[in-house]
Design a protein around this motif. Structure first.
Motif, PDB file in Angstrom:
ATOM      1  N   GLU A  59      32.407  49.939  26.760  1.00  0.00           N
ATOM      2  CA  GLU A  59      33.770  49.553  27.361  1.00  0.00           C
ATOM      3  C   GLU A  59      33.231  49.863  28.806  1.00  0.00           C
ATOM      4  N   ALA A  60      32.469  50.531  29.658  1.00  0.00           N
ATOM      5  CA  ALA A  60      31.977  50.779  31.056  1.00  0.00           C
ATOM      6  C   ALA A  60      31.756  49.062  31.832  1.00  0.00           C
ATOM      7  N   ARG A  61      30.708  49.060  30.372  1.00  0.00           N
ATOM      8  CA  ARG A  61      29.761  47.558  31.166  1.00  0.00           C
ATOM      9  C   ARG A  61      31.065  46.527  30.586  1.00  0.00           C
ATOM     10  N   THR A  62      32.215  46.499  29.624  1.00  0.00           N
ATOM     11  CA  THR A  62      32.969  45.411  29.649  1.00  0.00           C
ATOM     12  C   THR A  62      33.559  45.170  30.636  1.00  0.00           C
ATOM     13  N   HIS A  63      33.689  46.533  31.668  1.00  0.00           N
ATOM     14  CA  HIS A  63      35.032  46.028  32.540  1.00  0.00           C
ATOM     15  C   HIS A  63      34.107  45.649  33.640  1.00  0.00           C
ATOM     16  N   LEU A  64      33.368  46.401  33.660  1.00  0.00           N
ATOM     17  CA  LEU A  64      31.815  46.320  34.832  1.00  0.00           C
ATOM     18  C   LEU A  64      31.797  44.203  34.782  1.00  0.00           C
ATOM     19  N   GLN A  65      32.032  43.809  33.389  1.00  0.00           N
ATOM     20  CA  GLN A  65      31.280  42.171  33.651  1.00  0.00           C
ATOM     21  C   GLN A  65      32.494  41.486  33.716  1.00  0.00           C
ATOM     22  N   LEU A  66      33.884  42.581  33.594  1.00  0.00           N
ATOM     23  CA  LEU A  66      34.815  41.190  33.412  1.00  0.00           C
ATOM     24  C   LEU A  66      35.213  41.342  34.919  1.00  0.00           C
ATOM     25  N   GLY A  67      35.301  42.032  35.803  1.00  0.00           N
ATOM     26  CA  GLY A  67      35.957  42.583  37.094  1.00  0.00           C
ATOM     27  C   GLY A  67      34.860  42.024  37.874  1.00  0.00           C
ATOM     28  N   SER A  68      33.851  42.066  37.620  1.00  0.00           N
ATOM     29  CA  SER A  68      32.403  41.189  37.970  1.00  0.00           C
ATOM     30  C   SER A  68      33.238  39.313  38.363  1.00  0.00           C
ATOM     31  N   LYS A  70      41.131  33.875  41.840  1.00  0.00           N
ATOM     32  CA  LYS A  70      41.535  34.945  42.544  1.00  0.00           C
ATOM     33  C   LYS A  70      42.543  36.400  42.156  1.00  0.00           C
ATOM     34  N   ASN A  71      42.610  36.855  41.099  1.00  0.00           N
ATOM     35  CA  ASN A  71      42.479  37.491  40.538  1.00  0.00           C
ATOM     36  C   ASN A  71      42.510  38.648  40.970  1.00  0.00           C
ATOM     37  N   SER A  72      42.533  39.215  42.380  1.00  0.00           N
ATOM     38  CA  SER A  72      41.823  40.046  42.870  1.00  0.00           C
ATOM     39  C   SER A  72      42.253  41.738  42.016  1.00  0.00           C
ATOM     40  N   GLU A  73      43.793  41.731  41.911  1.00  0.00           N
ATOM     41  CA  GLU A  73      44.253  42.752  41.185  1.00  0.00           C
ATOM     42  C   GLU A  73      43.174  43.447  39.829  1.00  0.00           C
ATOM     43  N   GLN A  74      42.816  42.006  38.914  1.00  0.00           N
ATOM     44  CA  GLN A  74      43.054  42.092  37.392  1.00  0.00           C
ATOM     45  C   GLN A  74      41.718  42.612  37.694  1.00  0.00           C
ATOM     46  N   ALA A  75      41.176  41.617  38.561  1.00  0.00           N
ATOM     47  CA  ALA A  75      39.302  42.398  39.530  1.00  0.00           C
ATOM     48  C   ALA A  75      38.856  44.166  39.378  1.00  0.00           C
ATOM     49  N   ARG A  76      40.179  44.266  40.114  1.00  0.00           N
ATOM     50  CA  ARG A  76      40.149  45.837  40.939  1.00  0.00           C
ATOM     51  C   ARG A  76      40.353  46.557  40.560  1.00  0.00           C
ATOM     52  N   SER A  77      41.015  46.231  39.203  1.00  0.00           N
ATOM     53  CA  SER A  77      41.335  46.951  37.839  1.00  0.00           C
ATOM     54  C   SER A  77      40.509  47.334  37.074  1.00  0.00           C
ATOM     55  N   HIS A  78      39.789  46.363  36.630  1.00  0.00           N
ATOM     56  CA  HIS A  78      38.057  47.007  35.351  1.00  0.00           C
ATOM     57  C   HIS A  78      37.790  47.050  35.914  1.00  0.00           C
TER      58      HIS A  78
END
Length: 636
Positions: free
Chosen positions: A71-80, A87-95
């Motif tokens: 779960e943590a690694r997938t959030h990191l991959q999505l955020g990256s 340009k979706n910085s809001e979702q990137a920040r959330s992940h």
């Protein structure tokens, strides 16, 4: 004993069955996860990348309720992916925030934990949330002390953040902490990187008493370190670049030559070495200062800076062309911001070169190019606005738009907090007022007092101080105080000859020649003007050639040398035609309207001419190359 054995056998069989079922479940879980991950990577690396499908595949992991690590690694991959490709910085920040939060609860999960912290702080800075980035990095640094690579990387990152905020004291403190940590974990290589980075900031702060022992220590570490040849040579390049820019910033063009030669030899050595793919055994050594290609451009850049100061303008143009060609190739594959910085600084220098060599139209088009580059990057705009207005002021002087030149220089003064650039601008502004006669006498006297080279000169630059003597000599000449003018100009010659400042030498010789001509001492005038002409031809400086040829024409007429006078008159006519044609071409370009450009409201005079106290340079910019104004008392 049979009954208990049977019972134990049954229990063992049940346990084995349960373990087999658990293994099968884990294998199934791993299969679906790996499949989704594989699809995501396929879409990310497609040509062109299919980022939306990549994100869908990664998001499909969560409905399976995966273990915390996945779960943590997938959030990191999505955020990256969202941070780097959308340009979706809001979702990137959330992940990234979820990845950072979850990973802190998991033991032995440093790569995800600290990468999430690093990326998240970058994102905060991009959103101008520096106050959120700093505590995040501090916490990550605090808990990463058992992970040398990440601890060093996070220290570098926080130091860079402080540097961007112009808090160089905090940045230096962090780099000092990093150097000591690297020493403790046995990484002399990374210790040298921390110390060299600290030395760079101390140079920016003008803390020269601290810089000298630090650079001496760095030199010893670099020479004694035995490791990857490319890493060793890159450390040497870093060290020599600091030495060369330190000399150039002090205006010591002759003294820098041995260091510059070593630097050029060093970059040639690096270009022949092959990259070694073997990773260093110490994880703290997993750093590299700059890619080889970037270092090559940087060495071209400092060579251009040296050539500009020394007055080797054809050499400056040659290396600028090479560097810009290399930059164009690199920018097709690499979007690193440092490449744009290199490009702007190179253009700043070649623009000054063109103004001196009589190519104003080309210079104007390159000024327009600098404007466009600065408009594309707020950081470039912030760091180079003062230099851009200074260049526009120099262009205005070259086309005799003196009111615009004054406005550009005063705007540049309003925008800079760099003492050397301030002195450079004031020197040129004083020359504008000298040329305009009695219009600004009070302000002119005030300026000349602030850049008085005899006492309390605001900067330590040898070249700028010599230029200030020249401007004082020019002013005394216009005032008719010829003996005083000669004293100032001889001081300029003495300083220029000491450091091979060819352009200042040429300007001083021709002005001295003019003074002797006015005084009727034709022989001494000729002794000054002839070498001035030879030196101006070597640079080449079109304006000094024009001035010298006019004096030679008049001198030979006065001495009755008709043939020599005719030859000098012909030269003067040729130079005049070339400069006039270039002048007309430049003024007819649409970019000529840039002379009215204002990036900042002009502060009321004379507050804007106060020298900045304890100032720090926003960039290397113009301060690397000094020039003197092209003002000619005979009106040519």
């Amino acid at each position: 004993y049979r009954a208990p054995k049977a019972k134990m056998a049954a229990q063992a069989a049940a346990a084995a069955q349960a373990a087999a079922a658990q293994a099968a479940q884990a294998e199934a879980a791993e299969s679906w996860y790996l499949a989704l991950l594989g699809f995501a990577e396929h879409f990310r690396t497609s040509s062109p990348p299919k980022i939306r499908l990549c994100v869908h595949c990664l998001q499909a992991v969560f409905p399976f309720k995966p273990p915390q690590r996945i779960e943590a690694r997938t959030h990191l991959q999505l955020g990256s992916v969202l941070y780097h490709h959308t340009k979706n910085s809001e979702q990137a920040r959330s992940h990234l925030e979820k990845a950072w939060l979850i990973s802190q609860q998991i033991q032995q999960f440093e790569d995800v934990k600290f990468e999430a912290a690093s990326l998240l702080s970058e994102l905060y800075c991009q959103e101008n949330s520096v106050d959120a980035a700093k505590p995040l990095l501090r916490k990550a640094i605090q808990i990463s002390q058992q992970t040398p690579y990440w601890h060093c990387r996070l220290l570098f990152q926080l130091a860079q953040l402080h540097t961007l905020e112009k808090d160089l004291v905090s940045a230096c403190d962090l780099l000092g902490v990093g150097a000591e940590y690297a020493r403790v974990v046995g990484s002399e290589y990374t210790r040298a990187l921390f110390l060299l980075s600290k030395g760079m900031l101390l140079l920016m702060e003008r803390k020269l008493q601290e810089v000298h022992p630090l650079l001496t220590l760095c030199g010893q570490i670099v020479e004694n370190w035995q490791g990857n040849p490319i890493q060793k040579e890159s450390l040497r390049v870093f060290f020599l670049v600091l030495q060369v820019t330190h000399y150039l910033d002090a205006g010591q063009v002759k003294s820098v030559k041995p260091c510059l030669k070593q630097l050029q030899q060093c970059i040639q050595t690096i270009s022949t070495l092959h990259d070694d793919e073997i990773l260093p055994s110490n994880p703290a050594d997993l750093f590299h200062w700059l890619p080889k290609e970037h270092m090559c451009v940087l060495v071209y850049l400092v060579t251009v800076m040296h050539s500009m100061q020394a007055g080797y303008l054809e050499k400056a143009q040659k290396y600028t062309d090479k560097a810009l060609m290399q930059l164009e190739k690199l920018k097709m594959l690499d979007c690193s911001p440092i490449l744009s910085s290199f490009q702007v600084i190179l253009l700043e220098h070649i623009i000054m070169c063109r103004l001196v060599t009589g190519h104003k139209a080309t210079a104007l088009q390159e000024i327009s190019q600098v404007c466009q580059l600065c408009q594309q990057s707020p950081r470039l705009f912030s760091n180079h606005a003062a230099q851009l207005h200074t260049l526009l002021g120099l262009y205005c002087v070259s086309v005799n738009c003196m009111d615009n030149a004054e406005a550009q220089f005063t705007t540049a003064l309003r925008l800079t907090n760099h003492q050397e650039l301030w002195a450079f601008i004031v020197t040129n502004l004083a020359s504008v007022y000298i040329r305009e006669g009695n219009r600004h006498q009070e302000v002119l006297y005030s300026l000349l007092e602030r850049i008085n080279p005899d006492h309390s000169f605001p900067v330590s630059s040898h070249c700028l101080r010599a230029a200030a003597f020249y401007v004082r000599g020019l002013f005394s000449f216009f005032q008719g105080r010829y003996n005083e003018a000669k004293r100032f100009l001889r001081e300029t010659l003495k300083m220029s000859n000491a450091e091979d400042l060819n352009r200042l030498t040429a300007c001083s010789l021709v002005l001295l020649g003019h003074i002797f001509y006015v005084l009727g001492n034709h022989r001494e005038s000729n002794n000054m003007v002839v070498p001035a002409m030879q030196l101006a031809s070597k640079i080449p400086d079109m304006s000094v050639q024009l001035w010298s040829s006019a004096l030679l024409r008049d001198l030979n007429k006065a001495c009755g040398n008709a043939m020599d006078a005719h030859e000098a008159a012909q030269m003067h006519q040729n130079f005049s035609q070339q400069l006039l044609q270039d002048h007309i071409e430049a003024c007819s370009l649409p970019e000529h309207n840039l002379i009215t450009l204002r990036m900042d409201p002009i502060q009321a005079w004379p507050a804007s001419c106060e020298a900045p106290e304890g100032s720090r340079p926003a960039s290397w910019g113009l301060c690397g190359a000094r020039c003197v104004p092209d003002f000619h008392p005979d009106g040519t």
